[in-house]
Scaffold this motif. Sequence first.
Motif, PDB file in Angstrom:
ATOM      1  N   UNK A 117      -1.849 -40.766-136.270  1.00 51.55           N
ATOM      2  CA  UNK A 117      -0.477 -40.600-135.780  1.00 51.55           C
ATOM      3  C   UNK A 117       0.307 -41.898-135.838  1.00 51.55           C
ATOM      4  N   UNK A 118      -0.343 -43.009-135.564  1.00 51.05           N
ATOM      5  CA  UNK A 118       0.348 -44.297-135.564  1.00 51.05           C
ATOM      6  C   UNK A 118       0.889 -44.646-136.947  1.00 51.05           C
ATOM      7  N   UNK A 119       0.219 -44.185-137.984  1.00 53.22           N
ATOM      8  CA  UNK A 119       0.648 -44.511-139.354  1.00 53.22           C
ATOM      9  C   UNK A 119       1.939 -43.805-139.751  1.00 53.22           C
ATOM     10  N   UNK A 120       2.208 -42.653-139.120  1.00 48.28           N
ATOM     11  CA  UNK A 120       3.413 -41.899-139.492  1.00 48.28           C
ATOM     12  C   UNK A 120       4.496 -41.987-138.421  1.00 48.28           C
ATOM     13  N   UNK A 121       4.207 -42.628-137.287  1.00 46.80           N
ATOM     14  CA  UNK A 121       5.162 -42.689-136.188  1.00 46.80           C
ATOM     15  C   UNK A 121       6.472 -43.352-136.607  1.00 46.80           C
ATOM     16  N   UNK A 122       6.381 -44.347-137.455  1.00 47.79           N
ATOM     17  CA  UNK A 122       7.582 -45.086-137.852  1.00 47.79           C
ATOM     18  C   UNK A 122       8.498 -44.283-138.751  1.00 47.79           C
ATOM     19  N   UNK A 123       7.995 -43.155-139.298  1.00 46.24           N
ATOM     20  CA  UNK A 123       8.807 -42.352-140.212  1.00 46.24           C
ATOM     21  C   UNK A 123       9.606 -41.257-139.504  1.00 46.24           C
ATOM     22  N   UNK A 124       9.445 -41.132-138.194  1.00 43.49           N
ATOM     23  CA  UNK A 124      10.264 -40.180-137.455  1.00 43.49           C
ATOM     24  C   UNK A 124       9.495 -38.967-136.964  1.00 43.49           C
ATOM     25  N   UNK A 125      10.244 -38.012-136.403  1.00 46.67           N
ATOM     26  CA  UNK A 125       9.643 -36.864-135.741  1.00 46.67           C
ATOM     27  C   UNK A 125       9.045 -35.846-136.702  1.00 46.67           C
ATOM     28  N   UNK A 126       9.638 -35.700-137.877  1.00 45.39           N
ATOM     29  CA  UNK A 126       9.135 -34.669-138.794  1.00 45.39           C
ATOM     30  C   UNK A 126       7.704 -34.957-139.248  1.00 45.39           C
ATOM     31  N   UNK A 127       7.367 -36.174-139.676  1.00 44.61           N
ATOM     32  CA  UNK A 127       5.963 -36.438-140.009  1.00 44.61           C
ATOM     33  C   UNK A 127       5.021 -36.271-138.816  1.00 44.61           C
ATOM     34  N   UNK A 128       5.472 -36.640-137.613  1.00 42.40           N
ATOM     35  CA  UNK A 128       4.650 -36.424-136.418  1.00 42.40           C
ATOM     36  C   UNK A 128       4.382 -34.940-136.201  1.00 42.40           C
ATOM     37  N   UNK A 129       5.430 -34.144-136.362  1.00 43.64           N
ATOM     38  CA  UNK A 129       5.270 -32.709-136.189  1.00 43.64           C
ATOM     39  C   UNK A 129       4.303 -32.144-137.220  1.00 43.64           C
ATOM     40  N   UNK A 130       4.428 -32.582-138.469  1.00 42.29           N
ATOM     41  CA  UNK A 130       3.583 -32.046-139.539  1.00 42.29           C
ATOM     42  C   UNK A 130       2.119 -32.436-139.348  1.00 42.29           C
ATOM     43  N   UNK A 131       1.868 -33.683-138.972  1.00 46.07           N
ATOM     44  CA  UNK A 131       0.475 -34.123-138.850  1.00 46.07           C
ATOM     45  C   UNK A 131      -0.202 -33.488-137.632  1.00 46.07           C
ATOM     46  N   UNK A 132       0.533 -33.305-136.536  1.00 50.19           N
ATOM     47  CA  UNK A 132      -0.058 -32.632-135.384  1.00 50.19           C
ATOM     48  C   UNK A 132      -0.189 -31.125-135.633  1.00 50.19           C
ATOM     49  N   UNK A 133       0.730 -30.570-136.409  1.00 40.62           N
ATOM     50  CA  UNK A 133       0.628 -29.160-136.797  1.00 40.62           C
ATOM     51  C   UNK A 133      -0.632 -28.942-137.639  1.00 40.62           C
TER      52      UNK A 133
END
Length: 319
Positions: A63-79
């Motif tokens: 999650x830390x690797x995609x956190x800087x790219x915004x909410x959409x990558x966070x949503x996709x990786x947790x999904x």
Amino acid sequence: MLSSGLTLIFSMMGVLNFAHASFYMLGAYIAYSLAGVLGFWTALIAAPLLVGVAGALFERTALRRVHKYGHVPELLITFGLSYVLLEVVQLVFGQTAVPFTPPPSLQGSAFTIIQSPASGLSFALGAAPAAVCSAASCSTFPLTRVFMMAVALLMLLSLWLLLTRTRVGLVIQAALTHPEMVEALGHNVPAVFMLVFGSGCALAGLAGVIGGMTFVTDPTMAALVGTIIFVVVVVGGIGSLSGAFVGSLLIGLLQTLPLTVDGSLATLFNKFGAGVTPDTFGYPILKLSLAQVAPILPYLLMVLILIFRPKGLLGTRED
């Protein structure tokens, strides 16, 4: 209980953790596996800790690797994580429910509500005698529900004291709102984020242990609560533990009380002198009873909250 953990992750960290309900499911299955070996009370402590460690490792490695790219990558990786956890659980435990039962000390009734034609309403601790219930209407309240409420209140109080009355809590709140300033003061902000995310997952795991033994432990348990907990957090208020508590009570009442009402919308309008029938204007929606529309009421409330009060009932943030 679930909304407390999601408040830390979603409304304080700002992370759209779509896998929060999957950590809830994971906590139930881990506790079921440990209870047969270590006992329920040990599993009640060990399972949330293991889920919290798993959540912290996920935040640190992915999650830390995609956190800087915004909410959409966070949503996709947790999904994606939610589907991975679901498939792993189904591979290991199967697609049917497992027999995760409460310990003997939590089985039985906490109290009984007795409605007698002669003496009226009364209460009895534990299960009422069969002779009493044969002459009156008895409703029992399970011990597991009392235990669930006690743990939920204790969790809320502990989180509030931690965040508002300790130095650790002050650092956490400052890191979530002003990370650059906290880092300039010498604190490890990424470690704080990992701690908060892991703690939120641990709370979800604890909710899973109690929910699994109280209701049912099967792979569908995550889907049953996956969306409604976001509704609770949004309605209660972004960034507010008290809002999560109020939102949980409000959504719970909104889901259950309409189930006892058989009247339709046409009946409601007629009470105000509208004089309509279910076929007025040809709208079939007037035939629907409140019990039928109860499942959509929480989501309708969330839409109204987002329109008129985006930060929620008791929220402190609008972002």
